[in-house]
Each structure stands twice: as structure tokens, then as C-alpha cells.
Write a protein that holds these residues in place. Sequence first.
Motif, PDB file in Angstrom:
ATOM      1  N   SER A   1       0.847 -16.064   4.523  1.00 46.85           N
ATOM      2  CA  SER A   1      -0.285 -16.922   4.846  1.00 46.85           C
ATOM      3  C   SER A   1      -1.501 -16.503   4.031  1.00 46.85           C
ATOM      4  O   SER A   1      -1.558 -15.389   3.480  1.00 46.85           O
ATOM      5  N   VAL A   2      -2.483 -17.409   3.982  1.00 52.94           N
ATOM      6  CA  VAL A   2      -3.707 -17.106   3.259  1.00 52.94           C
ATOM      7  C   VAL A   2      -4.392 -15.875   3.861  1.00 52.94           C
ATOM      8  O   VAL A   2      -4.859 -14.986   3.139  1.00 52.94           O
ATOM      9  N   LEU A   3      -4.436 -15.794   5.190  1.00 54.33           N
ATOM     10  CA  LEU A   3      -5.081 -14.650   5.837  1.00 54.33           C
ATOM     11  C   LEU A   3      -4.361 -13.344   5.512  1.00 54.33           C
ATOM     12  O   LEU A   3      -4.998 -12.314   5.282  1.00 54.33           O
ATOM     13  N   ALA A   4      -3.023 -13.391   5.488  1.00 56.16           N
ATOM     14  CA  ALA A   4      -2.267 -12.183   5.162  1.00 56.16           C
ATOM     15  C   ALA A   4      -2.558 -11.736   3.727  1.00 56.16           C
ATOM     16  O   ALA A   4      -2.717 -10.540   3.455  1.00 56.16           O
ATOM     17  N   GLU A   5      -2.656 -12.687   2.821  1.00 53.66           N
ATOM     18  CA  GLU A   5      -2.929 -12.326   1.432  1.00 53.66           C
ATOM     19  C   GLU A   5      -4.362 -11.837   1.262  1.00 53.66           C
ATOM     20  O   GLU A   5      -4.636 -10.952   0.445  1.00 53.66           O
ATOM     21  N   LEU A   6      -5.287 -12.413   2.046  1.00 55.77           N
ATOM     22  CA  LEU A   6      -6.657 -11.898   2.005  1.00 55.77           C
ATOM     23  C   LEU A   6      -6.716 -10.464   2.527  1.00 55.77           C
ATOM     24  O   LEU A   6      -7.448  -9.629   1.989  1.00 55.77           O
ATOM     25  N   ARG A   7      -5.932 -10.156   3.565  1.00 56.54           N
ATOM     26  CA  ARG A   7      -5.889  -8.776   4.070  1.00 56.54           C
ATOM     27  C   ARG A   7      -5.318  -7.832   3.029  1.00 56.54           C
ATOM     28  O   ARG A   7      -5.818  -6.713   2.847  1.00 56.54           O
ATOM     29  N   ASP A   8      -4.273  -8.266   2.325  1.00 57.69           N
ATOM     30  CA  ASP A   8      -3.713  -7.435   1.254  1.00 57.69           C
ATOM     31  C   ASP A   8      -4.747  -7.174   0.160  1.00 57.69           C
ATOM     32  O   ASP A   8      -4.885  -6.053  -0.344  1.00 57.69           O
ATOM     33  N   GLY A   9      -5.467  -8.235  -0.216  1.00 57.56           N
ATOM     34  CA  GLY A   9      -6.502  -8.077  -1.227  1.00 57.56           C
ATOM     35  C   GLY A   9      -7.617  -7.161  -0.774  1.00 57.56           C
ATOM     36  O   GLY A   9      -8.139  -6.360  -1.553  1.00 57.56           O
ATOM     37  N   TRP A  10      -7.968  -7.250   0.521  1.00 55.61           N
ATOM     38  CA  TRP A  10      -9.006  -6.377   1.067  1.00 55.61           C
ATOM     39  C   TRP A  10      -8.568  -4.916   1.023  1.00 55.61           C
ATOM     40  O   TRP A  10      -9.370  -4.032   0.695  1.00 55.61           O
ATOM     41  N   ARG A  11      -7.285  -4.659   1.336  1.00 60.34           N
ATOM     42  CA  ARG A  11      -6.779  -3.281   1.275  1.00 60.34           C
ATOM     43  C   ARG A  11      -6.862  -2.744  -0.151  1.00 60.34           C
ATOM     44  O   ARG A  11      -7.215  -1.576  -0.365  1.00 60.34           O
ATOM     45  N   GLU A  12      -6.518  -3.573  -1.125  1.00 57.02           N
ATOM     46  CA  GLU A  12      -6.647  -3.136  -2.513  1.00 57.02           C
ATOM     47  C   GLU A  12      -8.112  -2.847  -2.853  1.00 57.02           C
ATOM     48  O   GLU A  12      -8.427  -1.882  -3.564  1.00 57.02           O
TER      49      GLU A  12
END
Length: 419
Positions: free
Chosen positions: A208-219
Motif C-alpha cells: 500500500s501507499v502507506l506501507a511504502e511511505l513507512r519504508d521510505g521514512w525508515r530509510e
Amino acid sequence: MPGLRRDLGLLRDRRFALLLAARTISVLGTAFAPVALAFGVLGLPGATATTLSAVLTAEALPMVLFMLVGGVIADRLPRHRVMMVGESLNAAAYFCLAAMMLTGWTPLPALVTASAVSGIASAVLFPALTGIIPDVVPADRLQTANALLGLGQNIARVTGLVLSGAAVVLLGGGWALTASGAMFAVAAVLIALLRLTPAERAAGGGHSVLAELRDGWREFVSRQWLWVVVAQFSVLVMALQAAHGVLGPLVAKQSLGGAPAWSAVLAGEAVGMIVGVVVTLRLRPRRPILFATLLTLPTAAPYVLLGLSAPLWTVVGGAFVMGVCFDIFGVLWQTTMQREIPAESLSRVSSYDALGSLMFGPLGLLLAGPVAIGVGPRPALVACGAVIILVTLAALLAPGVRGLRVADDEPAGVPAATR
């Protein structure tokens, strides 16, 4: 000279030449757009400053709101196609604005809608642009590519600022907006011709978009140098917006003869931007983030000089130094991000970078007026310079900012061992 010839040899690469041409033409259109739009809107029957404010806000707000979504899209889909869509949306928005100006049918909701489409286009374009450069050039040519792109964009920006006023006077706002739309359309065609191979395109994501945003935030938060400098710029840009957008022009009007003096300051900055990018063609610091962050200290110079009633020529010199420093910073920053951040997350991380760096800018514009009334514009300019210096010194305290090293042969997307 052999090194410079090798750098310029990148221009013979078909795909990079297409990307360079597309970005240069697009930035030329972007430089035309503000003047054409401002005078086009203000020239409408019954239009006021409030009308222009509504149109400009309608463009700025969606750009901020959709920036993170644009990063997800650019990491999921082939980035050249995402950029092509962004340029096409910009072209459509400006053709619509031009048509309204030329026909005289200019209801505010329609103007606002077209401007909002342009804001969304910018939110789509920026993260994709940061991510596409490693897709187009080899890892050891990233800094050269960023420098050449910056040089083309700065020349286009200066040219657009010079020609846009004449275009509005000679042709009118509607035709000037048509010219902007045509430039965006040409840029979209050039991007479409890139034809990146499947192996070089970002893989589509299934989350999902939210999951990918969380991944990007972790990076994003996992790299101290990255989030510290973005935090620095969130405050630094707030001070810059106040000083550059309100306080500087106010002092120029009150004490230096008005627009010609401020134009001289802007010209000094513009020349410095071009010189700065040329310097980065050969500059290879071992600690790029430390070097780039140190370069933000002299950017306070024109505001401090203006606030201390220094002669105009020294302020113009300070603006030149600021232009040099900011463009060297920009090239080193983009190159380091492209080397250090995995390719599959690069666009999302760059969207966090853009959002964090720009989020307090409107606050600076909002506070500048009341502060200028309360303490005077010159003391307020000195205070802006002090804020820039203090927030930069604070950023330099971070070990990640001081210690990041990049090896000359490090491939893109592979973290440095010394982080």
C-alpha cells in the motif's frame, strides 16, 4: 583539461543529452510561468492581489500535499514515464490558463483548478527527477551529471527571468503562458524518447501507499546526515523566505532606489549559481556533506550586509557568494543521496527531503511582515542571517554530518562503510 573533456563527454551520451535538454527546456518554461501568470491574472477585469494569492496558493498547496505520494509513484513506476506525465500535466495546465486569458473566460474556480493541476505536476516531477539520474548515467558520473543538469537549469532560469518580462509586455500574459505550456510539452516529448530498458526501471511495488511511505521514512531517519541537514534546511529556508521574499525587497524600496537595486542583488545571485555549478564539475571533496554544510554559512552574507546598511555593491557580492555556495551544496547533496540511498527508495526519500526542507518556508513569509513592523526590516535581516549561521553550526555538531565519506569508486545506492 583532460578531466574537463571527460566530463563534457557525457553530453555525447544520447540518454543524458535528452534528459539535459528536457530539464533545461522545462526550467525555462518554469521561469516564464510566474511572471506570465502574475501579470496575466492581475490584468484580468476586477482582479486584485487576493485573486492572485488564491491562484498561487492553489498551485503551492497541492505541491506540498502530493509530494510524498509523488515519491511513492516514482519508486513504483518507470521514472521517465512518471516525469513524462508530470511535464504533460504542466503543459495541459498552462495551455488551459493561456486559453482562459486569451478568450476572456476566467472564472476563479477554473483558474484555481488549472493551477492546482500544475502543483500536482510539480509534486510528481521532483522525486522522479532525483531518482532517474542513476538510471541514466553510471555511478562514477553522477556528480558530473548533476553539475551539468544544474548548469543547464541555471542558465535557463536566468534566461527565463530576463525574457519573461519582455514576453508579457510584447505579447501579453496569455501568449506568454502559451509559451510556457509549449516548453513543458517539448520537455515531455524529450523525456518520452529516453526509452530506459526494463532492467533500469524501478520495480513496481505490491504494498500500500502507506506501507511504502513507512519504508521510505525508515530509510530517511536511518541516516543521521540526511535528517539533520533536512532539519537544518527547514529552519534555514524559513529565514531565507522571510529575507529574500519580503525583507530584502522592502529595504531596497525604502533605502536603495527600489527594483533596480534588488534586481542587481538577484543578478549577482544568478551569476553565482552558474559559477557554482561549473566549480562542481571538478570538485570532489572526500566528506561531501561536511563540505556542503559548511558552505551554507556564507549564505547569510547578503542579508547581514543589507541589514547593516553596507554599500549595495557589497550586498551584490554577498549574493554572488550565496549563489555559488547554494549550487555547490545542491550538486553535492543530490550526488550523495544518489550514492547512499538504495535506488528502489530514492524517490520516496527525496520527497521527504523536499517536504521537510520547505515546510516552514510559508511561515517565514507570514512572519516577515509583522517582524519588519515590530523591529524594523534591517534588524530583522540581521536576525535572519544569525538564524542561518546558528542552525548551520548546530547541524555541524552531528557526527553523521562530519563523518560521512564517499569513495570515488563507490557504486550508486550502496551505503558507505564509514557511515
